[in-house]
Design an enzyme around this catalytic site. Structure first.
Site, PDB file in Angstrom:
ATOM      1  N   GLY A   1       0.887  -1.319  -0.240  1.00  0.00           N
ATOM      2  CA  GLY A   1       0.057  -0.027  -0.081  1.00  0.00           C
ATOM      3  C   GLY A   1       0.777   1.161  -0.186  1.00  0.00           C
ATOM      4  N   GLN A   2       2.354   1.033   0.051  1.00  0.00           N
ATOM      5  CA  GLN A   2       3.095   2.474   0.183  1.00  0.00           C
ATOM      6  C   GLN A   2       2.840   3.068  -1.240  1.00  0.00           C
ATOM      7  OE1 GLN A   2       7.079   1.240   1.516  1.00  0.00           O
ATOM      8  NE2 GLN A   2       6.164  -0.265   2.566  1.00  0.00           N
ATOM      9  N   SER A   3       2.807   4.498  -1.162  1.00  0.00           N
ATOM     10  CA  SER A   3       2.535   5.313  -2.211  1.00  0.00           C
ATOM     11  C   SER A   3       3.315   5.008  -3.279  1.00  0.00           C
ATOM     12  CB  SER A   3       2.624   6.775  -1.728  1.00  0.00           C
ATOM     13  OG  SER A   3       4.008   7.012  -1.307  1.00  0.00           O
TER      14      SER A   3
END
Lengths: 873, 196
Positions: free
Chosen positions: B72-74
């Site tokens: 989910g990290q940008s």
């Protein structure tokens, strides 16, 4: 499963290689089935194989298509098929550099490397390390540390080797894993121990102290792994070489003790290390050679091969030691392994006496057709070395070489032979005709353009001066009719040389030239037209300037000057003298065993050292308007090697000025030097115009300061001068750890050694391939002649060497080599004097009590003649 | 696939396989949720931030799920789209305690739903309003308001409040998903089967 597929493909008739006619686009199309659910491992496996095959064949994958295929492949991680998963690892590694966003598989790989399935863990680590960059490394650091000390040897080895690869990229991170590597080094598994030692060494290799500590530790405690032992031996011998320590050091004792190791590999490694050590005494060598001698009679072919190969390599360096093994080598001549036999014979050729040459040559020709090219090259090298040693044997060798030339063989092999024949021709004038005849025969049927042009060039150079030059014309003109463009062009140039040198051949050559002017290739036509016009003038000077001795300027320099000229149109015609001269590459004197085959073709377009300097100097505003750089000297050390500051000077000569470039290095880590200038006090009428300081000189970062000096105008013969030099600077003490300097500093100075400017700095070396033509071209307008007695010199060789290094000119016509047992010699030297005039020197030397020398100098300019005579006298 | 396979799939004897994407912002609990759904003996002890993606499998009563648990990290969010095409459903996880980044979650959701590989398909979307155990956690109703879920007209969707650490609320969501997927892929028979 793969096998089954192969079989099917074979049956469908695609020949022996089922992957032969793969289309990249078709394979990528097929890769779409990776997206299907459920996954069919067998088919996916086959497609991955195809992709990897294509990648390994050098097929280019675009970033987009590679990325698409890569992401499709990532879906295969949902299958638990072991073979498929491992194939995925391979694909990841292959595509790591061509696909984008490969880090997408990081978590999946981390899961595999920490999972329960041992077959996944090692390969997963290797794949993970390939896709990881410095920023990501922190995230997996913990797992790597665990993996290094893992119980499973394959996991631990994978982690260690991967770490080794990552040292190049992120040294600082990997350095933190030293403790884990240390632990792995005490592993019971021989491979793990070896890999751990490798990693430890590479982490410390820049720190000599740490390496020797490590060596000490391991040599004391002993290791289990023979591989690790071999590595230790290599590290130890490297360290010995670097420290130049005497051979009584504990490191040498360790290597010697390895000669008594149980494992043959270790014993061989130790022997090889000792034999290859520089300045090894006979006493130190003896045990190593006797070990190799034992290996020579080993039943294992690999050991025999290793031993004889090592002996072969060092045969020239330590002939007496190798001679001791001659009896064993004789036995190996008939070895059923041809490689071993070849090496044994070539070793014997190197060490044997002149009388045994014929016998050995006969022996080797009996099976030369059975050995591989690589070994044939070794044979040719041995022959080449032999020719230098026993020049009288050249007829035997030449026969043998010409036979080899007729046999089939690859490019490397043919080139080695041709180089060897050429060097024989150059060494022995009496072998010239036979040699040229063999080469002529060779180019009649030669598929290698490089070799054909090389031989044609040689024919053009040597052919016209043989007693019957006309017989070469036919061979050369045949090439014009039959060969490719490059060869045709070379043939035209060679023809022109015959026409220029031999008046009676000129009419025929002109007719042939006329025919060449109809050629279909531009280059060939241009050359023919050019030579035709030059030859028709029938002027010796023109011939000399444009046919025998081509351009002597540097090609990148010429390009730059012409470009500059077209940018600034002027009335004046372009002057060739403004173009910097090509520096003759410093050709190493061919050592006794010059490896003929390894001499590489010079890279023609790489800018020379001088072109680089030219560019650097031109970027400094003060040095603009000095004209082209004429010559840059080799660096001169102005300090001892181990002093506080190391300064070396490069002298750049311009038409009326000289620039001295001082490369300074500060070796004190607690000082920062600023405004560094080297002050110069000339002894003659030289005038220092400018000093350009080096703004700052931090610890161990070299910097340059410059001095601009004007040469005396009124006395052009004053070419030599001595400068006393002092380095002046502002010192700011600083913290050795941070490099943070104090606020204020103080002025200081440091006395350097004197710097000499000699006549050699004013003359650039130029090679005139045809000296007599150049001699005629310059003419005797400014010829001067004088006779000197060189009392202090004892031999002609010494005299020749002294003159060349003193005048800094290029010896031509191989006149720098004095034939043995002669008491007179003529030395031809060519160069260009500052300002652009050719200078030619002919020195006749006669050996009496001392050496008497009669020097004749010719040049287009009187000053140059005077300068040379004045400086010699 | 052979006729027999198809038949057994039809009769629900062999579990039908479906591909699911698990998306959401970083630190919303995707990997923890999937970990909870896995059989107890294969569950991981510690959960670390995912880099890239993980593939996990678990079974419900009638379906076999293959989940692509995405990071989910940008900087990895733009890699989600590589997996849209072959997925049959989406699990979108929201940290209901993180009011501040609710807009970011909405933005990502909107981009996701308007992507060309998603837009035209009637694929079920399951939302987990996760971390309900937190003190200041919002209710699932509030979360659905903030994300404007009522605007999703062309896809079946469902929101569940969940606490992934305890495993609360997860089964409800998975049951819903199974129902929708069986309806779409398994045919009416299997659907009724799950109802019983």
């Amino acid at each position: 499963m793969i096998k089954k597929f192969d079989k099917k493909d074979e049956e469908s008739g695609s020949g022996s290689n089922p992957f032969q006619h793969l289309e990249k686009s078709a394979v990528l199309q097929e890769a779409r089935i990776f997206n299907e659910t459920p996954i069919n491992p067998r088919r996916c496996l086959h497609i991955l194989t195809k992709i990897i095959y294509l990648l390994n064949q050098g097929e280019h994958f675009g970033t987009t298509e590679a990325t698409e295929a890569f992401f499709a492949m990532t879906r295969l991680f949902q299958s638990n098929d072991q073979t498929l998963r491992r194939m995925c690892y391979l694909t990841i590694k292959e595509m790591a550099n061509i696909s984008e966003d490969v880090i997408i598989v990081t978590s999946s790989l981390t899961k595999d490397m920490t999972g329960k399935e041992d077959v996944y863990r090692g390969p997963a680590i290797r794949a993970l390390c390939r896709i990881t960059d410095t920023t990501m490394l922190q995230a997996i650091e913990r797992y790597m540390k665990q993996a290094i000390v893992d119980k499973v040897p394959s996991v631990s080895s994978s982690a260690l080797v991967s770490s080794l690869h990552m040292v190049k990229m992120s040294y600082d991170v990997v350095k933190r894993w030293v403790n884990e590597a240390q632990e792995a080094a005490s592993s019971d598994n021989i491979m793990v121990q070896y890999h751990a030692l490798g990693l430890l060494y590479h982490l410390r290799k820049n720190d000599r102290l740490a390496v020797s500590k490590m060596l000490n530790k391991f040599t004391k405690s002993g290791l289990k792994s023979p591989f690790a032992y071999c590595m230790l031996i290599r590290i130890a011998s490297k360290l010995l070489e670097e420290t130049e320590g005497g051979h009584d050091s504990p490191l040498f004792d360790f290597i010697e003790s390895c000669l008594r190791n149980k494992n043959e590999m270790v014993v061989y490694e130790a022997a090889s290390a000792i034999v290859h050590m520089p300045n090894c005494t006979a006493r130190e060598l003896a045990p190593a050679v006797s070990v190799l001698q034992l290996f020579c009679s080993s039943p294992k072919a690999a050991l025999r091969y290793a031993a004889v190969r090592t002996l072969n390599k060092v045969a020239m360096k330590h002939p007496s030691a190798v001679t001791a093994c001659n009896l064993d080598l004789e036995n190996l001549i008939t070895d059923s392994n041809r490689s071993i036999a070849t090496l044994a014979i070539t070793t014997l050729l190197k060490t044997g006496s002149e009388s045994s040459v014929d016998r050995l040559m006969k022996q080797i020709s009996s099976f030369v057709s059975e050995i591989s090219d690589e070994f044939k090259v070794v044979v040719v090298q041995a022959i080449s070395a032999l020719c230098q040693k026993y020049p009288r044997k050249h007829s035997v060798m030449m026969n043998f070489l010409s036979n080899m030339l007729r046999d089939d063989g690859g490019f490397e092999y043919k080139r080695a032979i041709v180089d060897c024949i050429i060097s024989i021709i150059e060494e022995n004038p009496e072998s010239k005709e036979t040699g040229l005849a063999h080469l002529c025969e060779f180019i009649e049927d030669c598929e290698h353009t490089v070799l054909a042009t090389k031989i044609l060039h040689l024919l053009g150079k040597e052919g016209p001066r043989t007693p019957s030059p006309s017989k070469y014309i036919r061979f050369i003109f045949n090439r014009v009719v039959l060969e490719s463009e490059a060869v045709r062009a070379a043939a035209v140039s060679a023809l022109a040389k015959f026409g220029a040198q031999n008046d009676d051949l000129l009419p025929s050559v002109l007719v042939l030239m006329q025919r060449c002017m109809m050629d279909s290739d531009d280059e060939v036509r241009d050359r023919a037209t050019f030579y035709m016009n030059v030859l028709q003038q029938k002027q010796k000077a023109l011939n000399a300037a444009y046919i025998f001795n081509g351009l002597s300027v540097s090609i990148p320099g010429l390009e730059k000057s012409l470009h500059q000229y077209t940018l600034e149109p002027s009335e004046k015609p372009f002057d060739m003298k403004t173009v910097p001269l090509a520096t003759t590459p410093i050709t190493e004197q061919k050592t006794e065993i010059a490896p003929v085959a390894t001499s590489k073709l010079p890279e023609k377009l790489a800018p020379s050292r001088q072109d680089i300097y030219q560019e650097q100097l031109a970027s400094i505003p003060e040095f603009q308007g000095l004209g082209p750089l004429f010559k840059s000297s080799e660096p001169v050390q102005l300090t001892e090697a181990e002093t506080e500051y190391v300064v070396r000077c490069i002298k750049h000569t311009f038409t009326r000025h000289m620039v001295f470039q001082f490369d300074c290095t500060n070796t004190l880590n607690d000082q920062l030097l600023q405004k560094v200038v080297v002050q110069m006090e000339p002894s003659e009428a030289y005038e220092v115009l400018h000093y350009i300081p080096a703004p700052s000189l931090p610890y161990s970062q070299p910097g340059s300061c410059y001095s601009l000096v004007r040469l005396p105008d009124d006395d052009p013969t004053a070419v030599s001068c001595t400068f006393s030099c002092t380095m002046k600077y502002l010192v700011r003490d600083c913290d050795p750890n941070t490099g943070e300097p104090d606020d204020d500093g103080y002025d200081d100075e440091y006395v350097l050694e004197d710097l000499e400017v000699t006549v050699a700095d004013h003359i650039q070396k130029v090679l005139k391939p045809n000296f007599s033509a150049a001699w005629e071209e310059v003419g005797d307008d400014f010829e001067k002649e004088e006779t000197f007695a060189l009392a202090s010199v004892r031999t002609l060789d010494e005299a020749v060497g002294n003159i060349i290094s003193f005048l800094g000119m290029q010896p031509c016509e191989r006149s720098d080599k004095v034939p043995e047992n002669k008491n007179s010699h003529v030395l031809f030297l060519a160069g260009v004097f500052r300002g652009g005039n050719d200078v030619l020197v002919r020195a006749r030397l006669a050996l009496g009590d001392g050496v008497t020398m009669q020097v004749t100098v010719r040049s287009g300019d009187e000053t140059a003649v005077d300068v040379i005579l004045a400086s010699v006298g | 696939m052979g006729l027999l396979d198809k038949l057994s799939g039809w009769l629900g004897l062999r579990k039908k396989e479906v591909n699911i994407l698990c998306l959401g912002l970083d630190n919303s609990g995707k990997t923890t949720i999937i970990n909870q759904l896995k059989p107890a003996n294969t569950q991981a002890q510690e959960i670390v931030p995912t880099i890239g993606f993980n593939i996990e499998k678990f079974k419900s009563s009638s379906l076999s799920f293959t989940v692509f648990d995405m990071s989910g990290q940008s900087r990895y969010r733009n890699l989600w789209e590589h997996y849209y095409k072959e997925s049959q459903a989406i699990i979108f996880v929201i940290d209901s305690g993180d009011k501040l980044r609710m807009v970011v979650a909405k933005e990502e959701l909107d981009t996701l739903l308007s992507h060309q590989d998603i837009r035209s398909r009637r694929m079920p979307v399951l939302f987990f309003a996760n971390k309900t155990d937190l003190q200041d956690a919002m209710s699932s109703v509030k979360v659905s308001q903030l994300l404007c879920l009522e605007n999703i007209k062309d896809k079946p969707w469902h929101i569940c409040a969940s606490n992934a650490i305890k495993g609360e609320g997860l089964q409800e969501g998975v049951d819903w998903l199974q129902g929708r997927l069986s309806f779409i892929y398994g045919g009416l028979f299997a659907y009724t089967y799950t109802l019983i």
